[in-house]
Write an enzyme that holds these catalytic residues in place. Structure first.
Site, mmCIF file in Angstrom:
data_model
loop_
_atom_site.group_PDB
_atom_site.id
_atom_site.type_symbol
_atom_site.label_atom_id
_atom_site.label_comp_id
_atom_site.label_asym_id
_atom_site.label_seq_id
_atom_site.Cartn_x
_atom_site.Cartn_y
_atom_site.Cartn_z
ATOM 1 N N GLU A 146 0.823 -1.213 0.000
ATOM 2 C CA GLU A 146 0.000 0.000 0.000
ATOM 3 C C GLU A 146 0.861 1.268 0.000
ATOM 4 O O GLU A 146 0.399 2.350 0.356
ATOM 5 C CB GLU A 146 -0.951 0.013 1.216
ATOM 6 C CG GLU A 146 -1.830 -1.192 1.364
ATOM 7 C CD GLU A 146 -2.836 -1.417 0.221
ATOM 8 O OE1 GLU A 146 -2.855 -0.617 -0.726
ATOM 9 O OE2 GLU A 146 -3.573 -2.406 0.307
ATOM 10 N N HIS A 158 -2.673 2.340 8.396
ATOM 11 C CA HIS A 158 -3.770 1.574 7.782
ATOM 12 C C HIS A 158 -3.964 0.285 8.566
ATOM 13 O O HIS A 158 -2.986 -0.378 8.940
ATOM 14 C CB HIS A 158 -3.428 1.264 6.322
ATOM 15 C CG HIS A 158 -4.300 0.197 5.735
ATOM 16 N ND1 HIS A 158 -5.668 0.335 5.615
ATOM 17 C CD2 HIS A 158 -4.011 -1.039 5.249
ATOM 18 C CE1 HIS A 158 -6.169 -0.767 5.072
ATOM 19 N NE2 HIS A 158 -5.183 -1.617 4.857
ATOM 20 N N HIS A 194 -7.199 -2.995 9.839
ATOM 21 C CA HIS A 194 -8.435 -3.726 9.524
ATOM 22 C C HIS A 194 -9.280 -3.912 10.788
ATOM 23 O O HIS A 194 -9.505 -5.049 11.213
ATOM 24 C CB HIS A 194 -8.093 -5.101 8.946
ATOM 25 C CG HIS A 194 -7.236 -5.091 7.714
ATOM 26 N ND1 HIS A 194 -6.586 -6.218 7.239
ATOM 27 C CD2 HIS A 194 -6.934 -4.094 6.834
ATOM 28 C CE1 HIS A 194 -5.926 -5.926 6.129
ATOM 29 N NE2 HIS A 194 -6.098 -4.629 5.867
ATOM 30 N N GLU A 231 -17.989 11.216 22.239
ATOM 31 C CA GLU A 231 -16.582 11.563 21.954
ATOM 32 C C GLU A 231 -16.339 11.749 20.460
ATOM 33 O O GLU A 231 -15.359 12.393 20.066
ATOM 34 C CB GLU A 231 -15.639 10.462 22.455
ATOM 35 C CG GLU A 231 -15.716 10.195 23.950
ATOM 36 C CD GLU A 231 -15.649 11.470 24.768
ATOM 37 O OE1 GLU A 231 -14.638 12.173 24.670
ATOM 38 O OE2 GLU A 231 -16.629 11.774 25.477
ATOM 39 N N HIS A 268 -12.789 -3.399 3.594
ATOM 40 C CA HIS A 268 -11.359 -3.632 3.788
ATOM 41 C C HIS A 268 -10.843 -3.100 5.130
ATOM 42 O O HIS A 268 -10.304 -3.865 5.934
ATOM 43 C CB HIS A 268 -10.582 -3.010 2.609
ATOM 44 C CG HIS A 268 -9.115 -3.246 2.650
ATOM 45 N ND1 HIS A 268 -8.372 -3.571 1.544
ATOM 46 C CD2 HIS A 268 -8.227 -3.186 3.669
ATOM 47 C CE1 HIS A 268 -7.105 -3.728 1.890
ATOM 48 N NE2 HIS A 268 -6.989 -3.487 3.176
HETATM 49 P P1 13P Z 1 1.085 -5.424 3.163
HETATM 50 O O1 13P Z 1 1.481 -6.712 3.848
HETATM 51 O O2 13P Z 1 1.622 -5.341 1.760
HETATM 52 O O3 13P Z 1 1.400 -4.216 3.999
HETATM 53 O O4 13P Z 1 -0.499 -5.477 2.962
HETATM 54 C C1 13P Z 1 -1.359 -5.577 4.052
HETATM 55 C C2 13P Z 1 -2.634 -4.891 3.813
HETATM 56 O O5 13P Z 1 -3.291 -4.500 4.765
HETATM 57 C C3 13P Z 1 -3.105 -4.664 2.425
HETATM 58 O O6 13P Z 1 -4.107 -3.701 2.392
HETATM 59 ZN ZN ZN Z 2 -5.279 -3.611 4.270
#
Ligand code: 13P
Ligand code: ZN
Length: 269
Positions: A116, A139, A141, A169, A210
């Site tokens: 990313e 980033h 999940h 909050e 995602h």
């Molecule tokens: P990477 O292992 O390439 O960082 O990818 C993980 C991810 O969250 C892809 O969106």
């Molecule tokens: Zn990801």
């Protein structure tokens, strides 16, 4: 030369990735972080003139030429960063051409930066234009954020409103709201361009089905933004279909007034 394993920026990357893993946000290699560093600080730990190898980025980021970042490696597990930072992290400088990354440290097993990287670097450009003190793109999940996004329309005003209505909050922490992108193929320059466009306005951007991106001046700010969205999304999902008390718009406005904040336009009545 000081030991880089004790450098505050390496410690911060280890602590952030360990916390995120323990929160259950980063399964397997899920998630990535990039952190723009001060060259003078890096020079206390590394010879910044010694390039280990160069890695093509596949896109152009001339505005970042000469900037140095510590970045999680692609395919690397957040749970492993702490025990082996030099394999799981890398320090790269964007070369003058804007399309090459010069590796100064890390990715010891021959690896490279996150897939990313386009979304990270392009987002740094957008956020630096909005705030000269910006440093972090994170980033991850987080489970409830992804669940909430799956049951809500792809509409950033509606998504932001639902968050503000679920936790007092929320408006205080992100009065600027949360951007939402539709489901796209990740790891591409296209999702990078789309994310960076949202980042001109938002510090937080959800990738439908995602995860989420959070940004900030430091690790605490980026982490705190995502943590607050995730906690609020958890409340939303736990109450979905049964809620009788949502926070009224007058209270949300009152909270914003109290903290001298301007809420994202078009969300409140
Ligand atoms: P990477 O292992 O390439 O960082 O990818 C993980 C991810 O969250 C892809 O969106
Ligand atoms: Zn990801």
């Amino acid at each position: 030369m000081k030991n880089i394993l004790n450098a505050p920026f390496v410690r911060e990357m280890c602590e952030a990735t360990a916390n995120m893993y323990r929160l259950g946000w980063d399964e397997r290699n899920g998630g990535n972080i990039s952190y723009m560093l001060d060259e003078k600080e890096v020079a206390e730990y590394l010879d910044v003139n010694k390039v280990i190898r160069t890695i093509p980025t596949g896109f152009s980021a001339e505005k970042l030429a000469g900037k140095i970042f510590i970045v999680t490696g692609t395919g690397k597990y957040f749970k492993n960063v702490e025990k082996d930072p030099e394999t799981n992290l890398g320090i790269v400088r964007i070369a003058k051409d804007g399309t090459t990354a010069e590796l100064l440290w890390g990715y010891k097993d021959g690896g490279k930066f996150t897939s990313e990287f386009p979304a990270h670097m392009m987002s740094h450009v957008s956020r630096l234009e909005a705030d000269k003190d910006h440093r972090i793109v994170m980033h991850t999940h987080p489970t409830y954020t992804i669940a909430m996004n799956a049951v809500c329309p792809i509409d950033e005003k509606d998504f932001t409103h639902k968050l503000w209505q679920s936790n007092t909050e929320a408006v205080v922490v992100f009065p600027d709201g949360v951007g939402v992108l539709p489901c796209m193929v990740c790891g591409t320059n296209e999702i990078g361009v789309a994310t960076a466009e949202k980042m001109k306005k938002f510090r937080l951007v959800v990738w439908t089905n995602h995860g989420i991106y959070g940004t900030g001046k430091n690790m605490d700010e980026a982490f705190g933004l995502i943590e607050t969205v995730e906690k609020t999304a958890q409340i939303y999902m736990l109450t979905l279909g049964r809620v009788v008390n949502v926070i009224p718009d007058e209270i949300i406005k009152g909270l914003a007034d109290l903290w001298h904040l301007t809420p994202m336009e078009g969300v409140l009545d």
